[in-house]
Design a protein around this motif. Structure first.
Motif, PDB file in Angstrom:
ATOM      1  N   ASN A  87     -71.582 -20.744  12.867  1.00  0.00           N
ATOM      2  CA  ASN A  87     -71.734 -20.925  11.424  1.00  0.00           C
ATOM      3  C   ASN A  87     -70.606 -20.256  10.648  1.00  0.00           C
ATOM      4  O   ASN A  87     -70.146 -20.770   9.623  1.00  0.00           O
ATOM      5  CB  ASN A  87     -73.085 -20.374  10.968  1.00  0.00           C
ATOM      6  CG  ASN A  87     -74.252 -21.176  11.513  1.00  0.00           C
ATOM      7  OD1 ASN A  87     -74.095 -22.344  11.869  1.00  0.00           O
ATOM      8  ND2 ASN A  87     -75.409 -20.560  11.604  1.00  0.00           N
TER       9      ASN A  87
ATOM     10  N   ARG B 156     -75.339 -29.675  15.565  1.00  0.00           N
ATOM     11  CA  ARG B 156     -75.291 -28.216  15.684  1.00  0.00           C
ATOM     12  C   ARG B 156     -76.644 -27.661  16.103  1.00  0.00           C
ATOM     13  O   ARG B 156     -76.738 -26.820  17.012  1.00  0.00           O
ATOM     14  CB  ARG B 156     -74.867 -27.604  14.353  1.00  0.00           C
ATOM     15  CG  ARG B 156     -74.846 -26.076  14.358  1.00  0.00           C
ATOM     16  CD  ARG B 156     -74.561 -25.511  12.970  1.00  0.00           C
ATOM     17  NE  ARG B 156     -75.575 -25.928  12.001  1.00  0.00           N
ATOM     18  CZ  ARG B 156     -75.559 -25.577  10.719  1.00  0.00           C
ATOM     19  NH1 ARG B 156     -74.580 -24.835  10.251  1.00  0.00           N
ATOM     20  NH2 ARG B 156     -76.513 -25.992   9.881  1.00  0.00           N
ATOM     21  N   GLN B 157     -77.695 -28.116  15.455  1.00  0.00           N
ATOM     22  CA  GLN B 157     -79.038 -27.622  15.768  1.00  0.00           C
ATOM     23  C   GLN B 157     -79.422 -27.969  17.200  1.00  0.00           C
ATOM     24  O   GLN B 157     -80.008 -27.146  17.920  1.00  0.00           O
ATOM     25  CB  GLN B 157     -80.043 -28.220  14.769  1.00  0.00           C
ATOM     26  CG  GLN B 157     -81.469 -27.710  14.922  1.00  0.00           C
ATOM     27  CD  GLN B 157     -82.276 -28.472  15.962  1.00  0.00           C
ATOM     28  OE1 GLN B 157     -82.057 -29.668  16.180  1.00  0.00           O
ATOM     29  NE2 GLN B 157     -83.194 -27.787  16.599  1.00  0.00           N
TER      30      GLN B 157
ATOM     31  N   TRP C 130     -67.841 -32.445  10.784  1.00  0.00           N
ATOM     32  CA  TRP C 130     -68.528 -31.508   9.901  1.00  0.00           C
ATOM     33  C   TRP C 130     -68.424 -31.901   8.422  1.00  0.00           C
ATOM     34  O   TRP C 130     -69.392 -31.777   7.668  1.00  0.00           O
ATOM     35  CB  TRP C 130     -67.965 -30.107  10.102  1.00  0.00           C
ATOM     36  CG  TRP C 130     -68.735 -29.041   9.394  1.00  0.00           C
ATOM     37  CD1 TRP C 130     -68.329 -28.296   8.332  1.00  0.00           C
ATOM     38  CD2 TRP C 130     -70.067 -28.612   9.689  1.00  0.00           C
ATOM     39  NE1 TRP C 130     -69.314 -27.426   7.955  1.00  0.00           N
ATOM     40  CE2 TRP C 130     -70.401 -27.591   8.765  1.00  0.00           C
ATOM     41  CE3 TRP C 130     -71.011 -28.990  10.641  1.00  0.00           C
ATOM     42  CZ2 TRP C 130     -71.639 -26.955   8.777  1.00  0.00           C
ATOM     43  CZ3 TRP C 130     -72.247 -28.355  10.653  1.00  0.00           C
ATOM     44  CH2 TRP C 130     -72.539 -27.357   9.725  1.00  0.00           C
TER      45      TRP C 130
ATOM     46  N   ARG D 154     -74.895 -31.412  11.153  1.00  0.00           N
ATOM     47  CA  ARG D 154     -75.908 -30.342  11.150  1.00  0.00           C
ATOM     48  C   ARG D 154     -76.951 -30.583  12.233  1.00  0.00           C
ATOM     49  O   ARG D 154     -77.421 -29.631  12.878  1.00  0.00           O
ATOM     50  CB  ARG D 154     -76.564 -30.244   9.767  1.00  0.00           C
ATOM     51  CG  ARG D 154     -75.651 -29.701   8.682  1.00  0.00           C
ATOM     52  CD  ARG D 154     -76.441 -29.308   7.442  1.00  0.00           C
ATOM     53  NE  ARG D 154     -77.112 -30.441   6.829  1.00  0.00           N
ATOM     54  CZ  ARG D 154     -76.579 -31.252   5.924  1.00  0.00           C
ATOM     55  NH1 ARG D 154     -75.319 -31.050   5.531  1.00  0.00           N
ATOM     56  NH2 ARG D 154     -77.255 -32.258   5.401  1.00  0.00           N
TER      57      ARG D 154
END
Length: 404
Positions: A187, A161-162, A150, A158
Motif C-alpha cells: 500500500n 490486491r485483496q 492501478w 484493488r
C-alpha cells in the motif's frame, strides 16, 4: 563400508529389501523397479521413508542422504516432518491460489464472484506470480503486478490486491509460507488512486419515464431486459440470469433463487401489470432450447452486463444500470407514502440491525405489489408531467436531443 556395491545392485533380480547398513536399504519390487529406503527410529517409533529411485539416486548419493538424515535425528529433528515442511515451502503462488479458491469456493454464494475470482487472478496476477515459490512473492513484485492497472483499472486493481493478500495469508496459515502478506508495504508503494466520481450514478427519478418511453420505441432483447430491470428495480445480474421456471405468470410473481441473490436468500418480486407485459413479450420471442428469459447471442448464455450499459452509452447518458435502483428508491421515498422498510424489501436489501432482522417475519409482499404497480404506472405516465419536476442541473432533458 556398506554391504552393497554397484555390481551386486545390478545383479539383484529377486523382490525384497537388501540392507546396505545404518538403516539404508535397496527395495526391489516384483516388477523389478529399484529404489532406496531409509529406516529411522525417533521417540521409540520406527519408520521407513523413501530416498528416491535407483535411476535418480546413485549408491553414493543414497549413503550421503542417509548420513544427513541420521545426523538430523541425532540433533532432535524428525526427517519426515522436515521433508514435508520443505516440500510445502516449495509450493508456487499458483498452487496456493488454486488451493485457496477450492477451499473457499463453496462459501461464496454469488456465482458471478466465483467465476470472476480465478479469471481475474489468471488475467492479472498469475502471469507474473504464478510460477514463483511463495517465499519469493514480496512487496516489490506485488507492486510490479499492480502498477500496470492501478491507475487505469482502479477497481479491478484493488480486487487483485485483496486477492493476492488473501492467498498469501492463506498460505501462511497452512505453513507454506513463513510470513503473512506484506500488504502494508504494498500500500505504501502504490500511488494514490484518483477519486471515482459518479459511481452508480442514478438518473433522477423524474426523468425515468422519458427514458422508458424511448426504450419502447425500438425492440431488442437487451431493451426488453432493461425495461424489465427498471420496472422491477432488480439488479442487473438478477435480470440477466432470469429463467422461465422462476416466473409465475398466474400470480405475477418472479422468484429469484437464493444462489442468484446478493444476500443469499430467495427473493419474491411482485410483477406489476406492465412488468408482466414485458416478460410476456420476452416469452413470445423465446428461443427453443433456452431457459433464459433474456438470452445473449448464444441462446444458452445470458446477456452480458455491457449490453445493458451500452444502451445508456448509445444515448450518451452518464448514468449506470445499477443506478435505476436508486432512482426507484428516491421515488418511493418522495412519492409513495409507504414506509421505507417496504422499499428496502423491494430492493432485497438486508436489514442491518440484527435484532430487527431476527424478529421481522414479513416480506411485505402485498404492500410491495402495490408499490411496484404504482412505480410502473409512474414510469408510463406522460413524461412531460414528470420532467417539469426535475432538477434543471441534472435533468434528462439535457440529453433529450440525443434521443430524438
Amino acid at each position: 563400508m556398506g554391504s552393497l556395491n554397484t555390481t551386486r545392485i545390478r545383479a539383484i533380480r529377486e523382490p525384497g529389501r537388501y540392507v546396505d547398513g545404518d538403516g539404508l536399504m535397496l527395495n526391489v519390487t516384483k516388477s523389478g523397479s529399484k529404489s532406496w529406503v531409509m529406516r529411522i527410529q525417533k521417540n521409540g517409533r520406527r519408520r521407513d521413508f523413501g530416498l528416491g529411485s535407483l535411476k535418480d539416486v546413485t549408491l553414493s548419493e543414497a549413503r550421503q542422504l542417509a548420513r544427513d538424515y541420521r545426523r538430523m535425528v541425532k540433533n532432535g529433528f524428525d526427517p519426515i516432518v522436515e521433508r514435508r515442511r520443505a516440500a510445502s515451502r516449495m509450493k508456487t503462488f499458483r498452487e496456493a491460489a488454486e488451493a485457496f479458491f477450492e477451499t473457499n469456493k463453496p462459501t461464496w454464494k454469488n456465482r458471478k464472484h466465483r467465476a470472476q475470482w480465478m479469471s481475474t487472478m489468471e488475467a492479472y496476477a498469475l502471469p507474473r506470480l504464478g510460477d514463483l515459490v511463495l517465499a519469493d512473492v514480496d512487496a516489490p513484485i506485488i507492486c510490479e503486478v499492480l502498477d500496470t492497472i492501478w491507475l487505469t483499472k482502479p477497481e479491478t486493481a484493488r480486487r487483485v490486491r485483496q486477492r493476492i493478500g488473501a492467498v498469501l495469508d492463506f498460505a501462511h496459515s497452512r505453513g507454506w509460507r513463513s510470513r503473512e502478506a506484506p500488504m502494508r508495504a504494498v500500500n505504501k508503494g502504490l500511488p494514490k488512486q484518483p477519486k471515482q466520481r459518479g459511481r452508480f450514478r442514478a438518473m433522477p427519478w423524474q426523468d425515468v419515464p422519458a427514458f422508458v418511453s424511448q426504450l419502447e420505441e425500438t425492440e431488442s432483447i437487451g431493451r426488453l431486459a432493461l425495461r424489465a430491470l427498471v420496472h422491477t428495480a432488480a439488479r442487473s445480474g438478477e435480470i440477466r440470469g432470469a429463467t422461465w421456471d422462476e416466473i409465475d405468470f398466474g400470480n405475477r410473481v418472479w422468484t429469484v433463487p437464493a444462489e442468484r441473490m446478493k444476500a443469499g436468500k430467495a427473493h419474491m418480486v411482485p410483477l406489476s401489470l406492465q412488468a408482466a407485459q414485458v416478460f410476456n413479450r420476452a416469452r413470445e420471442l423465446r428461443i427453443a432450447g433456452s431457459n433464459l428469459v433474456f438470452p445473449g447471442q448464444q441462446p444458452r448464455k445470458p446477456l452480458s452486463d455491457m449490453t445493458l450499459l451500452k444502451i445508456l452509452r448509445d444515448y450518451q447518458l452518464p448514468y449506470t444500470v445499477h443506478g435505476f435502483r436508486s432512482s426507484f428508491r428516491d421515488w418511493a421515498a418522495e412519492q409513495s407514502g409507504l414506509p421505507g422498510q417496504v422499499a428496502e424489501a423491494a430492493l432485497a436489501h438486508s436489514i442491518p440491525n440484527k435484532t430487527e432482522a431476527a424478529y421481522r417475519r414479513t416480506n411485505f409482499l402485498e404492500k410491495r405489489r402495490d408499490l411496484m404497480q404504482a412505480w410502473s404506472e409512474f414510469l408510463l405516465m406522460p413524461w412531460s408531467e414528470a420532467e417539469g419536476k426535475s432538477d434543471p442541473d441534472t435533468s434528462f432533458s439535457d440529453f433529450s436531443h440525443e434521443l430524438n
